[in-house]
Design an enzyme around this catalytic site. Structure first.
Site, mmCIF file in Angstrom:
data_model
loop_
_atom_site.group_PDB
_atom_site.id
_atom_site.type_symbol
_atom_site.label_atom_id
_atom_site.label_comp_id
_atom_site.label_asym_id
_atom_site.label_seq_id
_atom_site.Cartn_x
_atom_site.Cartn_y
_atom_site.Cartn_z
ATOM 1 C CE LYS A 1 2.961 -7.547 6.293
ATOM 2 N NZ LYS A 1 1.052 -8.882 6.762
ATOM 3 C CB SER A 2 2.616 -7.140 -2.128
ATOM 4 O OG SER A 2 3.400 -7.294 -2.125
ATOM 5 C CB THR B 1 -1.086 -12.473 0.483
ATOM 6 O OG1 THR B 1 0.855 -12.394 0.385
ATOM 7 C CG2 THR B 1 -0.108 -14.348 -0.122
ATOM 8 C CD1 TRP C 1 -9.016 -8.222 -0.345
ATOM 9 C CD2 TRP C 1 -7.635 -7.164 -1.027
ATOM 10 N NE1 TRP C 1 -9.795 -7.608 -1.115
ATOM 11 C CE2 TRP C 1 -9.597 -6.849 -1.456
ATOM 12 C CE3 TRP C 1 -6.590 -5.694 -1.261
ATOM 13 C CZ2 TRP C 1 -9.773 -4.937 -1.764
ATOM 14 C CZ3 TRP C 1 -6.917 -4.810 -2.008
ATOM 15 C CH2 TRP C 1 -8.266 -4.308 -2.117
ATOM 16 C CG HIS D 1 5.583 -15.334 0.053
ATOM 17 N ND1 HIS D 1 4.674 -13.992 -0.214
ATOM 18 C CD2 HIS D 1 5.366 -15.250 1.526
ATOM 19 C CE1 HIS D 1 3.842 -13.761 0.396
ATOM 20 N NE2 HIS D 1 4.877 -14.178 1.925
ATOM 21 N NE ARG E 1 -0.112 -2.204 0.101
ATOM 22 C CZ ARG E 1 -0.390 -2.839 1.901
ATOM 23 N NH1 ARG E 1 0.359 -3.515 2.233
ATOM 24 N NH2 ARG E 1 -0.756 -1.768 1.964
ATOM 25 C CB SER F 1 2.440 -3.863 5.126
ATOM 26 O OG SER F 1 1.998 -4.816 5.285
ATOM 27 C CE LYS G 1 -3.140 3.057 10.618
ATOM 28 N NZ LYS G 1 -2.258 3.748 10.839
ATOM 29 N N GLY G 2 -4.248 -1.961 6.007
ATOM 30 C CA GLY G 2 -4.306 -2.343 4.237
ATOM 31 C C GLY G 2 -4.748 -0.832 3.516
#
Length: 329
Positions: A72-73, A75, A77, A136, A158, A166, A295-296
């Site tokens: 959830k950092s 990845t 994107w 990860h 992040r 997230s 949402k990002g």
């Protein structure tokens, strides 16, 4: 504390790993999933067995690219950006047949933990360069061939507060499809997260490890922040391309190639593609592609966390990073 037998239905492939698993500290993670502590990091059993197989058997090439993140950092994107940058000659960004238009980013850049979960010693020699994989796992779990080769590592971190929010949304979307899942309150989940008891966590420990290695080996490890990508994607894409040995030419810059890549890989564009609205992937369970596009946003934690939660997590992270020069906010 629940016993491993009560909550972990995963059946290891080897007796040796089964014995190791039984010897490890065990907890329920921030999303109530069973996880085990191995060398300071928490893993699902299947992820740990795969990570150990990856560490044992993977043979890195100097042309390889490894994308490392905590869950959830950003990845998804990062995978899309790096794939688009490195394949822009083969797949022009404006090409209507670009793979990212029909394939989820996790399909074009696979997780090593999933590759080695399905096959403990896969043959990856036929994959043409550059081979791009994601993981990860912490730096210390990377195979020796990765650490000693000239392959490129990009690490994306992040703000832990946004990671938690997230993760909370992502976890709840997955749990709704598991009838036997055990509900957990956001307060209890947050307490476990603050203790680092979450998959591949603590995320701040992992980030600090890659941060230190990026200072030692800047020519091999590029350390990025999600917040910087959001603030100035063009300059960060230049950093990525330069680090990977394929810098943008003046002609490309003048033709708007950087902007085209940013637009192709944007949250708005990717999330509205048919493959990411209706497609599915198999991770540790069947997962709908749309769950990878929340949402990002930067700072969404302010809508979820109470002031006391914010203060507590900030204190935990600041204490762990004290004196390192790294900040995660």
């Amino acid at each position: 504390m629940d016993s491993v037998q009560d909550v972990e239905c995963y059946v290891p492939e080897s007796n040796e790993f089964q014995e190791l698993l039984q010897s490890l500290p065990f907890e329920r993670g921030a999303m109530c999933n069973p996880i085990h502590l191995y060398k300071g990091i928490w893993y699902r059993a299947h992820s740990l067995e795969a990570a150990m197989a990856f560490q044992r058997h993977f043979q890195a090439r100097d042309t390889d690219i490894i994308l490392a993140t905590a869950p959830k950092s950003g990845t998804t994107w990062l995978k899309s950006l790096v794939f688009a940058v490195t394949h822009r000659s083969q797949y022009p960004v404006t090409d209507q047949n670009h793979p990212l238009l029909t394939t989820n980013p996790h399909g074009v850049v696979p997780f090593l933990e999933l590759i080695y979960r399905n096959n403990k010693n896969p043959d990856l020699t036929s994959t043409p360069p550059p081979r791009i994989y994601s993981t990860h796992v912490p730096y210390t779990m990377l195979p020796e061939s990765v650490q000693t080769s000239k392959c490129q590592i990009i690490y994306l971190c992040r703000n832990p507060k946004d990671i938690f929010v997230s993760m909370w949304h992502f976890g709840n979307m997955l749990l709704k499809d598991i009838p036997s899942s055990q509900p957990i309150t956001i307060e209890e989940s947050f307490e476990r997260f603050c203790k680092g008891i979450t998959m591949f966590g603590p995320c701040w420990e992992q980030a600090l490890e890659y941060w230190k290695k990026s200072i030692e080996k800047p020519e091999e490890i590029l350390f990025l922040k999600y917040e910087d990508l959001k603030a100035n994607i063009n300059s960060q894409l230049k950093r990525i391309a330069k680090h990977l040995g394929c810098p943008f030419s003046s002609e490309e810059e003048n033709e708007g190639v950087i902007e085209d890549i940013a637009n192709l890989c944007s949250f708005k564009h990717l999330s509205n593609l048919e493959v990411n609205k209706t497609g599915k992937l198999f991770f540790f369970q069947v997962v709908e592609n749309n769950v990878f596009f929340s949402k990002g946003e930067v700072g969404d934690w302010i809508n979820i966390l109470t002031p006391s939660m914010v203060e507590k997590l900030d204190q935990v992270v600041e204490h762990k990073l004290n004196g390192s020069g790294l900040t995660l906010n």
